[in-house]
Design a protein around this motif. Structure first.
Motif, PDB file in Angstrom:
ATOM      1  N   HIS A   2     -18.415  43.710  -8.881  1.00 54.04           N
ATOM      2  CA  HIS A   2     -17.571  42.779  -8.150  1.00 54.04           C
ATOM      3  C   HIS A   2     -17.956  41.364  -8.533  1.00 54.04           C
ATOM      4  CE1 HIS A   2     -14.565  42.773  -4.950  1.00 54.04           C
ATOM      5  NE2 HIS A   2     -15.082  41.623  -4.557  1.00 54.04           N
ATOM      6  N   THR A   3     -16.960  40.490  -8.591  1.00 52.61           N
ATOM      7  CA  THR A   3     -17.237  39.097  -8.938  1.00 52.61           C
ATOM      8  C   THR A   3     -16.675  38.174  -7.877  1.00 52.61           C
ATOM      9  OG1 THR A   3     -17.080  37.433 -10.696  1.00 52.61           O
ATOM     10  CG2 THR A   3     -15.122  38.739 -10.265  1.00 52.61           C
ATOM     11  N   ALA A   4     -17.299  37.002  -7.754  1.00 51.65           N
ATOM     12  CA  ALA A   4     -16.831  35.978  -6.822  1.00 51.65           C
ATOM     13  C   ALA A   4     -16.685  34.670  -7.578  1.00 51.65           C
ATOM     14  CB  ALA A   4     -17.799  35.815  -5.663  1.00 51.65           C
ATOM     15  N   LEU A   5     -15.564  34.010  -7.367  1.00 51.33           N
ATOM     16  CA  LEU A   5     -15.321  32.677  -7.908  1.00 51.33           C
ATOM     17  C   LEU A   5     -15.418  31.694  -6.751  1.00 51.33           C
ATOM     18  CD1 LEU A   5     -12.284  33.486 -10.233  1.00 51.33           C
ATOM     19  CD2 LEU A   5     -14.680  33.259 -10.882  1.00 51.33           C
ATOM     20  N   ILE A   6     -16.359  30.794  -6.843  1.00 51.42           N
ATOM     21  CA  ILE A   6     -16.713  29.926  -5.721  1.00 51.42           C
ATOM     22  C   ILE A   6     -16.446  28.475  -6.079  1.00 51.42           C
ATOM     23  CG2 ILE A   6     -18.648  29.090  -4.320  1.00 51.42           C
ATOM     24  CD1 ILE A   6     -19.957  31.881  -5.046  1.00 51.42           C
ATOM     25  N   GLU A   7     -15.898  27.735  -5.134  1.00 55.10           N
ATOM     26  CA  GLU A   7     -15.785  26.282  -5.308  1.00 55.10           C
ATOM     27  C   GLU A   7     -16.051  25.600  -3.973  1.00 55.10           C
ATOM     28  OE1 GLU A   7     -13.039  22.741  -7.233  1.00 55.10           O
ATOM     29  OE2 GLU A   7     -12.248  24.797  -7.148  1.00 55.10           O
ATOM     30  N   THR A   8     -16.904  24.601  -4.019  1.00 58.71           N
ATOM     31  CA  THR A   8     -17.244  23.800  -2.844  1.00 58.71           C
ATOM     32  C   THR A   8     -16.993  22.332  -3.157  1.00 58.71           C
ATOM     33  OG1 THR A   8     -18.987  25.344  -2.177  1.00 58.71           O
ATOM     34  CG2 THR A   8     -19.073  23.140  -1.232  1.00 58.71           C
ATOM     35  N   LEU A   9     -16.291  21.651  -2.278  1.00 63.66           N
ATOM     36  CA  LEU A   9     -16.051  20.219  -2.431  1.00 63.66           C
ATOM     37  C   LEU A   9     -16.507  19.520  -1.152  1.00 63.66           C
ATOM     38  CD1 LEU A   9     -14.910  17.765  -3.939  1.00 63.66           C
ATOM     39  CD2 LEU A   9     -12.673  18.292  -2.920  1.00 63.66           C
ATOM     40  N   LEU A  10     -17.456  18.605  -1.310  1.00 62.04           N
ATOM     41  CA  LEU A  10     -17.965  17.816  -0.200  1.00 62.04           C
ATOM     42  C   LEU A  10     -17.747  16.343  -0.512  1.00 62.04           C
ATOM     43  CD1 LEU A  10     -21.412  19.628   0.240  1.00 62.04           C
ATOM     44  CD2 LEU A  10     -19.291  20.114   1.480  1.00 62.04           C
ATOM     45  N   GLU A  11     -17.189  15.600   0.437  1.00 56.12           N
ATOM     46  CA  GLU A  11     -16.984  14.173   0.250  1.00 56.12           C
ATOM     47  C   GLU A  11     -17.534  13.413   1.450  1.00 56.12           C
ATOM     48  OE1 GLU A  11     -12.849  13.485  -0.571  1.00 56.12           O
ATOM     49  OE2 GLU A  11     -12.999  14.283  -2.612  1.00 56.12           O
ATOM     50  N   GLN A 250     -20.909   9.372   6.773  1.00 52.19           N
ATOM     51  CA  GLN A 250     -19.879  10.115   7.486  1.00 52.19           C
ATOM     52  C   GLN A 250     -19.215  11.098   6.532  1.00 52.19           C
ATOM     53  OE1 GLN A 250     -18.777   9.981  10.851  1.00 52.19           O
ATOM     54  NE2 GLN A 250     -17.587  11.758  10.221  1.00 52.19           N
ATOM     55  N   MET A 251     -19.230  12.399   6.880  1.00 54.82           N
ATOM     56  CA  MET A 251     -18.514  13.370   6.060  1.00 54.82           C
ATOM     57  C   MET A 251     -17.009  13.192   6.253  1.00 54.82           C
ATOM     58  SD  MET A 251     -18.577  17.540   6.069  1.00 54.82           S
ATOM     59  CE  MET A 251     -19.916  17.723   4.894  1.00 54.82           C
ATOM     60  N   THR A 252     -16.269  13.150   5.160  1.00 55.46           N
ATOM     61  CA  THR A 252     -14.827  12.977   5.225  1.00 55.46           C
ATOM     62  C   THR A 252     -14.056  14.204   4.766  1.00 55.46           C
ATOM     63  OG1 THR A 252     -14.822  11.961   3.019  1.00 55.46           O
ATOM     64  CG2 THR A 252     -15.006  10.479   4.929  1.00 55.46           C
ATOM     65  N   ARG A 253     -14.747  15.128   4.069  1.00 52.09           N
ATOM     66  CA  ARG A 253     -14.031  16.304   3.568  1.00 52.09           C
ATOM     67  C   ARG A 253     -15.015  17.424   3.250  1.00 52.09           C
ATOM     68  NH1 ARG A 253     -10.173  15.964  -1.825  1.00 52.09           N
ATOM     69  NH2 ARG A 253      -9.101  17.985  -1.646  1.00 52.09           N
TER      70      ARG A 253
END
Length: 281
Positions: A2-11, A250-253
């Motif tokens: 099994h495979t996982a494609l991961i994306e995280t975006l922090l702003e 301050q986290m915005t996203r």
């Protein structure tokens, strides 16, 4: 496989120069193999990476100037979960390895010392072993209401036990606490996993030490635990926060996506670390 494609975006909006410690990269762990990964930091700045050898947790440190900060992590990971036997025994305290002993101790969010009486009343009469930990997992699932926004970053397991509501981190903290109160070493695991019902987010579960191995349990029953891509392992949430910030910020996203699929197995090359590409722009 099994495979996982991961994306995280922090702003973030950085209101004055600040120091960041991120724990968002896939951990070094036998349960999965990183095929490729990429970390993009905007604006361009010096980035330091290090790994905690004991836990396998990977960290990113950076000094961000005033303004907007964007952190984007992408990875393709092959999962290699080990089967869990139906029968596993608890270890006597005297047989707990030195490096596991700290997971028997109370910690900031897991007050196992003050929860001992409750744990004994609920589970003390059950036969020791994996069945007793399953009983803890199921009791939490049936007794604690999953309620986003009810708890906060300072909520402890004792408060969750009293208030009977919380989120995945609270469910895991309570499982850890009840296990430790019964002299079963337990710890928190945070990672990426695909949920059938978005929004995606980091997911917290717990592990118990049984028959000289760590076994994962998820009291929320929200996602298949054999598909969890481990990011952080620790005594409680203080050890595995995805971001620790020193400064006025301050986290915005925050956006996470986890897609799944089946792939042909790729033998991992243990002679070198995953091919992490770091880009600062």
């Amino acid at each position: 496989m099994h495979t996982a494609l991961i994306e995280t975006l922090l702003e973030y909006e950085v209101r004055s120069p600040a120091h960041f410690l991120f724990n968002i990269e896939t951990a070094f762990h036998d349960g999965h193999h990183v095929v490729e990964e990429r970390l993009t930091i905007t604006p361009s700045m010096k980035v330091r990476n290090f790994c905690d050898e004991r836990s396998g947790n990977r960290f990113i440190r950076l000094d961000a100037p005033k303004g907007l900060l964007s952190v984007n992590y992408r990875a393709q990971v092959e999962l290699m979960p080990a089967p869990v036997p139906l029968h596993l025994d608890e270890a006597p305290v005297t047989g707990v390895p030195d490096d596991v002993l700290r997971y028997l101790m109370p910690s900031r969010y897991c007050e196992s010392d003050v929860m001992s009486r409750a744990a004994q009343q609920l589970f003390g009469q059950l036969p020791p072993g994996i069945g007793r930990v399953r009983a803890i997992e199921n009791w939490i699932h049936e007794s604690i209401y999953y309620l986003p926004g009810f708890s906060n970053s300072t909520t402890t397991s004792q408060e969750v036990f009293v208030q009977r509501a919380g989120v995945c981190r609270d469910f895991a903290h309570l499982g850890i606490t009840l296990c430790r109160a019964l002299n079963i070493p337990a710890r928190l695991v945070v990672g990426y996993v695909h949920f059938e019902e978005p929004p995606q987010d980091f997911h917290a579960v717990f592990e118990a030490w049984l028959d000289d191995r760590w076994v994962i349990f998820d009291p929320t029953h929200m996602a298949p635990i054999d598909r969890l891509v481990r990011v952080g392992t620790g005594r409680d949430a203080k050890d595995v926060a995805f971001a620790t910030i020193f400064g006025d910020v301050q986290m915005t996203r925050k956006e996470l996506t986890v897609d799944e699929g089946d792939v042909t197995p790729t033998p991992p090359d243990d002679s070198k670390p995953p091919a992490l590409t770091v880009v600062t722009a």
